[in-house]
Design an enzyme around this catalytic site. Structure first.
Site, short mmCIF file in Angstrom:
data_model
loop_
_atom_site.label_atom_id
_atom_site.label_comp_id
_atom_site.label_asym_id
_atom_site.label_seq_id
_atom_site.Cartn_x
_atom_site.Cartn_y
_atom_site.Cartn_z
N ASN A 1 35.82 33.08 42.19
CA ASN A 1 35.86 33.96 43.07
C ASN A 1 34.68 34.82 43.30
OD1 ASN A 1 37.37 35.58 45.19
ND2 ASN A 1 37.49 37.40 43.61
N TYR B 1 50.08 40.18 38.17
CA TYR B 1 49.02 40.77 38.02
C TYR B 1 48.83 41.98 37.17
CZ TYR B 1 44.40 43.13 38.62
OH TYR B 1 43.34 44.05 38.33
N PHE C 1 40.70 52.70 39.01
CA PHE C 1 41.58 53.07 40.15
C PHE C 1 40.93 52.09 41.32
CE2 PHE C 1 44.70 55.98 38.98
CZ PHE C 1 44.74 56.24 37.62
N ILE D 1 32.50 43.73 40.44
CA ILE D 1 32.29 44.76 39.62
C ILE D 1 31.32 44.28 38.60
CG2 ILE D 1 33.11 46.64 37.85
CD1 ILE D 1 36.17 46.25 39.47
N GLY E 1 56.03 46.75 47.60
CA GLY E 1 55.24 46.91 46.30
C GLY E 1 54.26 48.19 46.60
N ASP E 2 53.90 48.72 47.60
CA ASP E 2 52.89 49.68 47.44
C ASP E 2 53.66 51.05 47.18
OD1 ASP E 2 50.77 48.61 48.36
OD2 ASP E 2 50.78 49.26 50.33
N LYS F 1 47.66 42.51 32.99
CA LYS F 1 46.88 43.66 32.35
C LYS F 1 47.47 44.52 31.26
CE LYS F 1 43.18 42.84 34.91
NZ LYS F 1 41.83 42.48 34.62
N SER G 1 43.52 48.04 34.56
CA SER G 1 43.78 48.75 35.87
C SER G 1 44.77 49.64 35.90
CB SER G 1 44.27 47.40 36.72
OG SER G 1 44.94 47.79 38.11
N ASN H 1 42.31 44.38 50.62
CA ASN H 1 42.24 45.64 50.29
C ASN H 1 41.92 46.29 51.60
OD1 ASN H 1 41.33 44.00 47.65
ND2 ASN H 1 42.91 45.79 47.26
P1 NAD Z 1 35.80 39.48 41.08
O1 NAD Z 1 36.83 38.59 41.44
O2 NAD Z 1 34.93 40.03 42.11
O3 NAD Z 1 35.35 39.22 39.51
C1 NAD Z 1 36.13 38.44 38.59
C2 NAD Z 1 35.10 37.31 38.20
O4 NAD Z 1 35.71 36.71 37.19
C3 NAD Z 1 34.88 36.33 39.27
O5 NAD Z 1 33.43 36.18 39.50
C4 NAD Z 1 35.51 35.20 38.95
O6 NAD Z 1 35.08 34.15 39.43
C5 NAD Z 1 35.49 35.23 37.68
N1 NAD Z 1 36.53 34.33 36.60
C6 NAD Z 1 37.92 34.60 37.18
N2 NAD Z 1 38.53 33.67 36.13
C7 NAD Z 1 37.69 33.14 35.32
C8 NAD Z 1 37.76 32.32 34.47
N3 NAD Z 1 38.84 31.79 33.77
N4 NAD Z 1 36.59 31.67 33.61
C9 NAD Z 1 35.25 32.20 34.04
N5 NAD Z 1 35.07 33.29 35.21
C10 NAD Z 1 36.47 33.41 35.67
O7 NAD Z 1 36.75 40.93 40.54
P2 NAD Z 1 36.20 42.38 40.56
O8 NAD Z 1 36.87 43.37 41.48
O9 NAD Z 1 34.95 42.37 40.06
O10 NAD Z 1 37.12 42.78 39.13
C11 NAD Z 1 36.85 42.42 37.74
C12 NAD Z 1 37.79 42.83 36.62
O11 NAD Z 1 38.27 44.04 36.95
C13 NAD Z 1 39.28 42.02 36.97
O12 NAD Z 1 39.46 41.63 35.72
C14 NAD Z 1 39.99 42.62 37.52
O13 NAD Z 1 41.57 42.45 37.74
C15 NAD Z 1 39.71 44.10 37.24
N6 NAD Z 1 40.10 45.13 38.16
C16 NAD Z 1 39.64 45.31 39.59
C17 NAD Z 1 40.03 46.10 40.29
C18 NAD Z 1 39.46 46.01 41.81
O14 NAD Z 1 40.09 46.66 42.78
N7 NAD Z 1 38.39 45.40 42.23
C19 NAD Z 1 41.05 47.05 40.02
C20 NAD Z 1 41.45 47.08 38.77
C21 NAD Z 1 40.87 46.06 37.95
N1 UFG Z 2 46.23 49.66 53.15
C1 UFG Z 2 46.44 49.47 54.51
N2 UFG Z 2 46.13 48.40 55.30
C2 UFG Z 2 45.59 47.35 54.83
C3 UFG Z 2 45.14 47.49 53.41
C4 UFG Z 2 45.50 48.72 52.63
O1 UFG Z 2 46.86 50.40 54.94
O2 UFG Z 2 45.12 46.43 55.40
C5 UFG Z 2 46.69 50.77 52.41
C6 UFG Z 2 47.68 50.47 51.48
O3 UFG Z 2 49.09 50.58 51.84
C7 UFG Z 2 47.31 51.57 50.04
C8 UFG Z 2 45.71 51.72 50.33
O4 UFG Z 2 45.39 51.09 51.74
O5 UFG Z 2 47.89 52.75 50.57
C9 UFG Z 2 44.85 51.04 49.30
O6 UFG Z 2 45.19 49.73 49.50
P1 UFG Z 2 44.33 48.47 48.60
O7 UFG Z 2 45.11 47.20 48.88
O8 UFG Z 2 42.90 48.93 48.96
O9 UFG Z 2 44.42 48.90 47.11
P2 UFG Z 2 45.92 49.26 46.25
O10 UFG Z 2 45.97 50.58 45.56
O11 UFG Z 2 47.08 48.75 46.80
O12 UFG Z 2 45.42 48.23 44.86
C10 UFG Z 2 44.31 48.18 44.31
C11 UFG Z 2 44.07 47.08 43.67
C12 UFG Z 2 44.84 46.49 42.48
C13 UFG Z 2 45.30 47.38 41.62
C14 UFG Z 2 45.74 48.63 41.91
C15 UFG Z 2 46.23 49.78 41.18
O13 UFG Z 2 43.75 46.22 44.65
O14 UFG Z 2 44.26 45.29 42.01
O15 UFG Z 2 44.69 49.23 43.21
O16 UFG Z 2 45.00 49.91 40.63
F1 UFG Z 2 46.43 46.84 40.77
#
Ligand code: NAD
Ligand code: UFG
Length: 341
Positions: free
Chosen positions: A35, A148, A177, A12, A293-294, A152, A124, A198
Site C-alpha cells: 500500500n 481490522y 485517532f 504515517i 459500523g460508523d 489491533k 488504533s 476516508n
Molecule cells: P499505510 O498503508 O500507508 O502504511 C502501512 C505500510 O505497511 C504500507 O506501506 C504497506 O505497504 C506496509 N505493509 C503492509 N503489510 C505489510 C507486510 N506484510 N510486510 C511489509 N510491509 C507491509 O497505512 P498508515 O496510515 O501509514 O498506517 C500505519 C499503521 O497505523 C497501520 O498499522 C495502521 O493500521 C495504523 N493506523 C492507521 C490509522 C489511519 O487512519 N491511517 C489509524 C489507526 C491506526
Molecule cells: N465520512 C463521510 N463521508 C465519507 C467518508 C467519511 O461522511 O466519504 C464521515 C464518516 O461517517 C465519519 C467521518 O467522516 O463520521 C470520518 O470517517 P473516516 O472514514 O475518515 O474515519 P473513521 O473514523 O471512520 O475511521 C478511522 C480509520 C480507521 C480507524 C478508526 C478509529 O480510518 O482505520 O478511525 O480510529 F479504525
C-alpha cells in the site's frame, strides 16, 4: 541509536521516518509496497538530506526478517506494517488476521531471538469499539466492530502476554485517532488507490475536481450538527508522538497504551468548511445514509500522553487542511510533469 521501521514507506511511517532522521536516529526501513510506493524512500531522503538502509521485504517472510536482524544492529522497532482498510477487512478477514496478527508474531519471534525487546506499535482508536462516553480514556473497556479493529486488539493482547512472559520487554501501544495532513514540503502524504474510504482524501479530491461530490454519511447523529464527530490529528504531530514514545520505552519496561489525538472533536461539516477556507475551493456534498459500523462521536482524552510522554498535538485543523491541500497540489504538478511521486 538504531531503529527498525516496519511499513516505513506508508503514510504515517514515511512521516515518522522524517522525524526520526531529523532527531538524529539511524533508521533501517522495510516495506513490501502493498500500500505504498518506492518513491517515498527518495522523498524521505530528499526532505531530511539523510540516508538510510531500505529493504523490500514482507513481514510474513521469516528468513527476510532474520536477515534484517542479522545484518543490522537494532535497538528498537517501530511497527507500522499492516493492512488498514476497515471495509476490506470485513470482506477478506483471513487476509487481515494473517497479515497483521501473523506478521506481528513473526516479527516478535525474530525480535526475541535477536534480543531486541523494545517496540512502539501502531494501534488504533478502533480498539474502543463504540465507546459509551467521550472523551475516550486509555482505561475504557476494549471491544471492536470489524476484523481490522480485532487484529489491533489481538496484537495488543499478544504484546501484553509477551511482557508477562518476559518483563524485559518494553512496549508502547499507540492508539491513533484520525491522522490527516501531510509534510509541509508536499513531498509525502496520503494518496490512496481508487476511491478513498476516508473523509480527508475524499474531500481533497472533490476540491481538486477529481471527484464530483462528497457523500456525508448521516446527518441525524446525536452530535453538534448531526454529522459524525472525530478527533483529527496532523500526521506530523502523530509522528512526533512516536519519538516521545521511543524515548519512554528506552527508559522503562512494561506495556503501556497511549492515545494519540488532539482531544478535540470536529464534525464532518466543520471539516468541510475548514477545508474550503484553506483551499479556496468549494467542496460539493450531499447527505447520504449512515455508513454501516460508523459511530457518532470519537475523540481522545489526551491527559495520559501529555503527562507520561510529555507530548501534545500542536497543529490545528486549519493547518491540517492546508497541508492536505498542499500535498494534493504538489502531487498534481508531479503527475502533470510525468514524474512519479
Ligand atoms: P499505510 O498503508 O500507508 O502504511 C502501512 C505500510 O505497511 C504500507 O506501506 C504497506 O505497504 C506496509 N505493509 C503492509 N503489510 C505489510 C507486510 N506484510 N510486510 C511489509 N510491509 C507491509 O497505512 P498508515 O496510515 O501509514 O498506517 C500505519 C499503521 O497505523 C497501520 O498499522 C495502521 O493500521 C495504523 N493506523 C492507521 C490509522 C489511519 O487512519 N491511517 C489509524 C489507526 C491506526
Ligand atoms: N465520512 C463521510 N463521508 C465519507 C467518508 C467519511 O461522511 O466519504 C464521515 C464518516 O461517517 C465519519 C467521518 O467522516 O463520521 C470520518 O470517517 P473516516 O472514514 O475518515 O474515519 P473513521 O473514523 O471512520 O475511521 C478511522 C480509520 C480507521 C480507524 C478508526 C478509529 O480510518 O482505520 O478511525 O480510529 F479504525
Amino acid at each position: 541509536m538504531s531503529i527498525l521501521v516496519t511499513g516505513g514507506t506508508g503514510y504515517i511511517g514515511s512521516h515518522t521516518c522524517v522525524e526520526l532522521l531529523n532527531a538524529g536516529y539511524e533508521i533501517i526501513v522495510f516495506d513490501n509496497f502493498i500500500n505504498s510506493k518506492p518513491e517515498a524512500i527518495q522523498r524521505t531522503k530528499q526532505i531530511t538530506n539523510k540516508d538510510f538502509k531500505f529493504y523490500k521485504a514482507d513481514l510474513l517472510d521469516r528468513s527476510a526478517m532474520e536477515q534484517i536482524f542479522t545484518k543490522n544492529q537494532i535497538d528498537a522497532v517501530i511497527h507500522f506494517a499492516g493492512l488498514k482498510a476497515v471495509g476490506e477487512s470485513v470482506e477478506i478477514p483471513l487476509r487481515y488476521y494473517h497479515n497483521n496478527v501473523g506478521g506481528t508474531l513473526i516479527l516478535c519471534e525474530t525480535m526475541a531471538k535477536y534480543n531486541v525487546k523494545r517496540m512502539v506499535f501502531s494501534s488504533s482508536a478502533a480498539v474502543y469499539g463504540n465507546p459509551a462516553t467521550v472523551p475516550i480514556r486509555e482505561d475504557f473497556p476494549l471491544s471492536t466492530t470489524n476484523p481490522y479493529g480485532s487484529t489491533k486488539l489481538m496484537i495488543e493482547n499478544i504484546l501484553r502476554d509477551l511482557y508477562i512472559s518476559d518483563p524485559e520487554w518494553s512496549i508502547a501501544l499507540l492508539r491513533y485517532f484520525n491522522p490527516i495532513g501531510a509534510h509541509k514540503s508536499g513531498l509525502i502524504g496520503e494518496d490512496p488507490n481508487g476511491i478513498p474510504n476516508n473523509l480527508m482524501p475524499y474531500i481533497a479530491r472533490v476540491a481538486a475536481r477529481k471527484l464530483e461530490v462528497l457523500s456525508i454519511f448521516g446527518n441525524d447523529y446525536p452530535t453538534k450538527d448531526g454529522t459524525g464527530v472525530r478527533d483529527y490529528i496532523h500526521v506530523v504531530d502523530l509522528s512526533l508522538g512516536h519519538i516521545k514514545a521511543l524515548e519512554k520505552i528506552m527508559q522503562t519496561s512494561g506495556v503501556e497504551a497511549y492515545n494519540l489525538g488532539t482531544g478535540i472533536g470536529y464534525s464532518v461539516l466543520e471539516v468541510i468548511s475548514a477545508f474550503e477556507a484553506a483551499s479556496g475551493q468549494k467542496v460539493n456534498y450531499k447527505i447520504a445514509p449512515r455508513r454501516a459500523g460508523d459511530i457518532p462521536e470519537c475523540y481522545a482524552d489526551s491527559v495520559k500522553s501529555k503527562k507520561e510522554l510529555d507530548w501534545v498535538a500542536s497543529r490545528d485543523l486549519k493547518e491540517m487542511c492546508e497541508d492536505s491541500w498542499g500535498y494534493i497540489n504538489k502531487l498534481a504538478s508531479f503527475k502533470k510533469a510525468g514524474r512519479p511521486l
